[in-house]
Design an enzyme around this catalytic site. Structure first.
Site, PDB file in Angstrom:
ATOM      1  N   LYS A  60      -9.430  66.790  -7.909  1.00 52.19           N
ATOM      2  CA  LYS A  60      -9.763  65.363  -7.877  1.00 52.19           C
ATOM      3  C   LYS A  60     -10.728  65.077  -9.014  1.00 52.19           C
ATOM      4  O   LYS A  60     -11.866  65.548  -9.013  1.00 52.19           O
ATOM      5  CB  LYS A  60     -10.382  64.996  -6.530  1.00 52.19           C
ATOM      6  CG  LYS A  60     -10.705  63.515  -6.393  1.00 52.19           C
ATOM      7  CD  LYS A  60     -11.240  63.201  -4.990  1.00 52.19           C
ATOM      8  CE  LYS A  60     -11.519  61.724  -4.818  1.00 52.19           C
ATOM      9  NZ  LYS A  60     -11.993  61.403  -3.450  1.00 52.19           N
ATOM     10  N   GLY A 120      -6.619  56.799  -7.237  1.00 56.50           N
ATOM     11  CA  GLY A 120      -7.393  56.006  -6.293  1.00 56.50           C
ATOM     12  C   GLY A 120      -8.369  55.121  -7.016  1.00 56.50           C
ATOM     13  O   GLY A 120      -8.329  54.989  -8.251  1.00 56.50           O
ATOM     14  N   ASP A 173     -12.725  54.693   5.469  1.00 57.76           N
ATOM     15  CA  ASP A 173     -11.486  54.367   4.750  1.00 57.76           C
ATOM     16  C   ASP A 173     -10.311  55.137   5.335  1.00 57.76           C
ATOM     17  O   ASP A 173      -9.540  55.770   4.609  1.00 57.76           O
ATOM     18  CB  ASP A 173     -11.644  54.677   3.263  1.00 57.76           C
ATOM     19  CG  ASP A 173     -10.612  53.944   2.406  1.00 57.76           C
ATOM     20  OD1 ASP A 173      -9.989  52.992   2.920  1.00 57.76           O
ATOM     21  OD2 ASP A 173     -10.432  54.319   1.235  1.00 57.76           O
ATOM     22  N   GLY A 231      -1.690  61.534  -7.482  1.00 56.62           N
ATOM     23  CA  GLY A 231      -1.967  60.161  -7.086  1.00 56.62           C
ATOM     24  C   GLY A 231      -3.235  59.641  -7.742  1.00 56.62           C
ATOM     25  O   GLY A 231      -4.030  60.390  -8.309  1.00 56.62           O
ATOM     26  N   VAL A 247      -5.916  62.496  -8.802  1.00 58.90           N
ATOM     27  CA  VAL A 247      -5.762  63.824  -8.217  1.00 58.90           C
ATOM     28  C   VAL A 247      -4.579  64.512  -8.893  1.00 58.90           C
ATOM     29  O   VAL A 247      -3.500  63.926  -9.023  1.00 58.90           O
ATOM     30  CB  VAL A 247      -5.536  63.758  -6.694  1.00 58.90           C
ATOM     31  CG1 VAL A 247      -5.391  65.162  -6.121  1.00 58.90           C
ATOM     32  CG2 VAL A 247      -6.687  63.035  -6.014  1.00 58.90           C
ATOM     33  N   PHE A 278     -11.519  55.514  -7.570  1.00 59.29           N
ATOM     34  CA  PHE A 278     -12.544  56.151  -8.375  1.00 59.29           C
ATOM     35  C   PHE A 278     -12.023  57.325  -9.201  1.00 59.29           C
ATOM     36  O   PHE A 278     -12.818  58.021  -9.833  1.00 59.29           O
ATOM     37  CB  PHE A 278     -13.683  56.641  -7.483  1.00 59.29           C
ATOM     38  CG  PHE A 278     -14.348  55.536  -6.709  1.00 59.29           C
ATOM     39  CD1 PHE A 278     -14.785  54.391  -7.341  1.00 59.29           C
ATOM     40  CD2 PHE A 278     -14.516  55.636  -5.339  1.00 59.29           C
ATOM     41  CE1 PHE A 278     -15.386  53.370  -6.631  1.00 59.29           C
ATOM     42  CE2 PHE A 278     -15.128  54.628  -4.625  1.00 59.29           C
ATOM     43  CZ  PHE A 278     -15.558  53.476  -5.268  1.00 59.29           C
ATOM     44  N   GLY A 279     -10.731  57.574  -9.198  1.00 52.89           N
ATOM     45  CA  GLY A 279     -10.244  58.680  -9.995  1.00 52.89           C
ATOM     46  C   GLY A 279      -8.812  59.049  -9.666  1.00 52.89           C
ATOM     47  O   GLY A 279      -8.087  58.291  -9.012  1.00 52.89           O
TER      48      GLY A 279
END
Length: 585
Positions: free
Chosen positions: A444, A425, A539, A423, A430, A427-428
């Protein structure tokens, strides 16, 4: 054998021949391939004297991993002084047979992070010169014949996270200077002849999670102050006296090994407060009295060994006790209980209840039967689920703490291939990774093109190093340099809660939904009230709730979490970021 011609590959950067059936010696020509960055020959049957290789010309070498062979002699270390980029030396499980050369140790690369020489039949003192290698993260010299004392100079290694010196012949006391190692995660000193147990200043080691000691003294009361510990191994020593009840305050403890000592007295009733405990071994001591009924509350307990003590009375029946066999209790002649545990039945006395108790039961019982059936059914369903081992319970303990290089993570993800992408996100990304030993993890990777990714990485590392809970995703390690920042996490095979909520192929029943809610609530309760400094996740959403094979939920992604400090509970991070639709009003 390794072909001689391999030394002709003058542009070779990585040579990884691990876990094969190679025999013979290592061709000298390999040590002249100047472009080589990784040399991995571990877990073969290679042999010969490494000292015959006297002229190593590997200026770019970063990782030298030779463990699990039959190499001999230690003078080879002096030839590594020219390898100024070396970060990993792995020589464990080789019959190197010799005294650690002090000068050679001091001349090793100051970039060295991981130095492992476990079970190599090494003798002599620990060289003081090892204190010059100030970038060391891991030192493993366990399983040798080292003597002398634990060096004060080790306190210079401010980045040290793992110190393994168990099963040697070290004497004296544990120096207070060890308390200066504020990043220390794992300390193993058992199987030595140390005279003092735990310095009072160990309370300052806030990162310490795994502790193994040896002593001839009683178990120290100070152990109860090390609230962050997840593992204690004091087995096969000469600890005497009673078990301190203060151990019951270690709510993050997952394994407690006290077997093969000279402990006596009762099993503390406070052990029922070890809510995260999975493995308990108190075997081969002189413990007496009854098995505390409070142990029935340990719903995560998977393995129990109370054998060969002097325990008496009835073996509890509730909680996880229904899963244990006769081996858990053998050697206690005065225990009684269920026939399948190979103990005699308990003697029961006949009581004649008074007429008012009978009347009370006659009124209450019919009214409560329906409610009790429903409650018991829910409890059994929840306990049955709780007894299933979580993903990290099946993971070897050593796997829960280790270091990784960028090259190792790159290989494990096939070069961070899209095929392994789990996946993305803010900021980066995984990735799923399969390590050389077959273990599956998640990596990650932070997108350093995004300016806030640097802060997100720092925040997540700062938060995750100080928290531990059975429903929080566990960070196995990190990898950080100027061009790459990543976290190695335990892998969750069932993916996120979001996938199960919005997919036609994944349907959650009412009990699974209830259990997931309880898991997430437990994690939040710990973050808000169980930490010395409260943590606000900021979050919380279905995609940040991950599920293992047993549908146990784990809260993840602390990249924008906040720490509340001070009397006014002001926040250390001021800018608020979260996901629209899930952030608090």
């Amino acid at each position: 054998e390794i072909p001689l011609e391999i030394g002709n590959l003058q542009n070779l950067e990585e040579l990884d021949l691990r876990q094969n059936k190679l025999i013979g010696t290592v061709p000298v020509a390999i040590f002249n391939v100047s472009t080589l960055k990784l040399l991995g020959l571990q877990d073969n049957s290679l042999s010969g004297s490494l000292s015959s290789i006297t002229d190593v010309r590997l200026p770019n070498l970063e990782e030298l991993v030779l463990w699990g062979n039959n190499f001999s002699e230690l003078n080879f270390l002096s030839s590594l002084s020219n390898c100024k980029s070396l970060t990993v030396i792995g020589l464990s499980n080789n019959p190197l047979d010799g005294i650690l050369p002090k000068t050679s140790i001091g001349n090793l690369s100051h970039s060295l992070e991981d130095f492992q020489m476990h079970n190599c039949n090494v003798t002599g003192d620990i060289p003081e010169e090892i204190g010059n290698l100030t970038n060391l993260i891991t030192i493993d010299l366990g399983g040798n014949k080292l003597n002398g004392s634990i060096l004060i100079t080790l306190s210079k290694l401010q980045k040290l996270q793992g110190l393994v010196l168990d099963d040697n012949k070290l004497e004296g006391s544990i120096p207070d200077d060890i308390c200066r190692l504020v990043e220390l995660y794992k300390l193993e000193l058992g199987g030595n002849k140390l005279s003092r147990s735990i310095p009072a200043c160990f309370n300052n080691l806030i990162a310490l999670r795994i502790l193994s000691l040896g002593s001839n003294d009683p178990l120290p009361l100070e152990i109860g102050n090390l609230k962050v510990l997840v593992g204690i191994d004091f087995s096969m020593n000469n600890f005497s006296g009673i078990i301190p009840k203060e151990i019951g305050g270690l709510k993050n403890l997952e394994y407690l090994f006290l077997g093969y000592n000279r402990l006596q007295g009762l099993i503390p009733d406070s052990f029922g407060n070890l809510i995260s405990l999975k493995f308990l071994n108190l075997s081969n001591n002189n413990l007496s009295g009854a098995i505390p009924a409070s142990l029935e509350k340990l719903s995560y307990l998977e393995d129990l060994n109370l054998s060969f003590n002097k325990l008496e009375g009835e073996i509890p029946r509730g909680g996880s006790f229904g899963n244990f066999s006769a081996e858990s209790f053998e050697g206690n002649e005065l225990l009684c209980g269920s026939p399948n545990l190979q103990v005699p039945p308990c003697k029961t006395s006949i009581h004649h209840p008074s007429w008012n108790i009978s009347l009370l039961l006659g009124i209450v019982l019919p009214l409560s039967t329906t409610l009790m059936i429903v409650v018991i059914w829910l409890i059994l369903r929840y306990r049955q689920r709780g007894k299933q081992p979580s993903n990290d319970a099946n993971m070897p303990l050593v796997a829960m703490w280790r270091t990784f290089s960028y090259l190792e993570l790159c290989r494990a993800t096939d070069g961070f291939s899209e095929n392994n992408l789990i996946g993305r996100g803010g900021f980066g990304s995984v990735y799923k990774a399969r390590l050389g030993d077959g273990m599956e993890v998640a990596v990650k990777v932070f997108n350093l093109q995004c300016r806030r990714a640097f802060k997100s990485f720092d925040v997540e590392c700062e938060i995750m190093k100080s928290i531990r809970h059975r429903n929080l995703i566990k960070v196995i390690s990190s990898c950080s340099n100027e061009e790459f920042k990543g976290l190695v996490l335990e892998y969750m095979p069932q993916g996120s809660l979001e996938k199960h909520l919005y997919s036609t192929n994944c349907i959650l029943d009412i009990f699974q939904r209830l259990n997931i809610m309880i898991d997430v609530a437990s994690a939040l309760e710990y973050l808000h009230f169980g930490c010395s400094t409260p943590v606000i996740h900021c979050d919380l959403k279905p995609s940040n709730v991950l599920l293992d094979d047993n549908m146990i939920a784990y809260l993840s992604d602390f990249g924008i979490a906040k720490l509340l400090i001070g009397e006014d509970q002001s926040m250390t991070q001021t800018q608020t970021l979260a996901t629209i639709g899930y952030m608090a009003p």
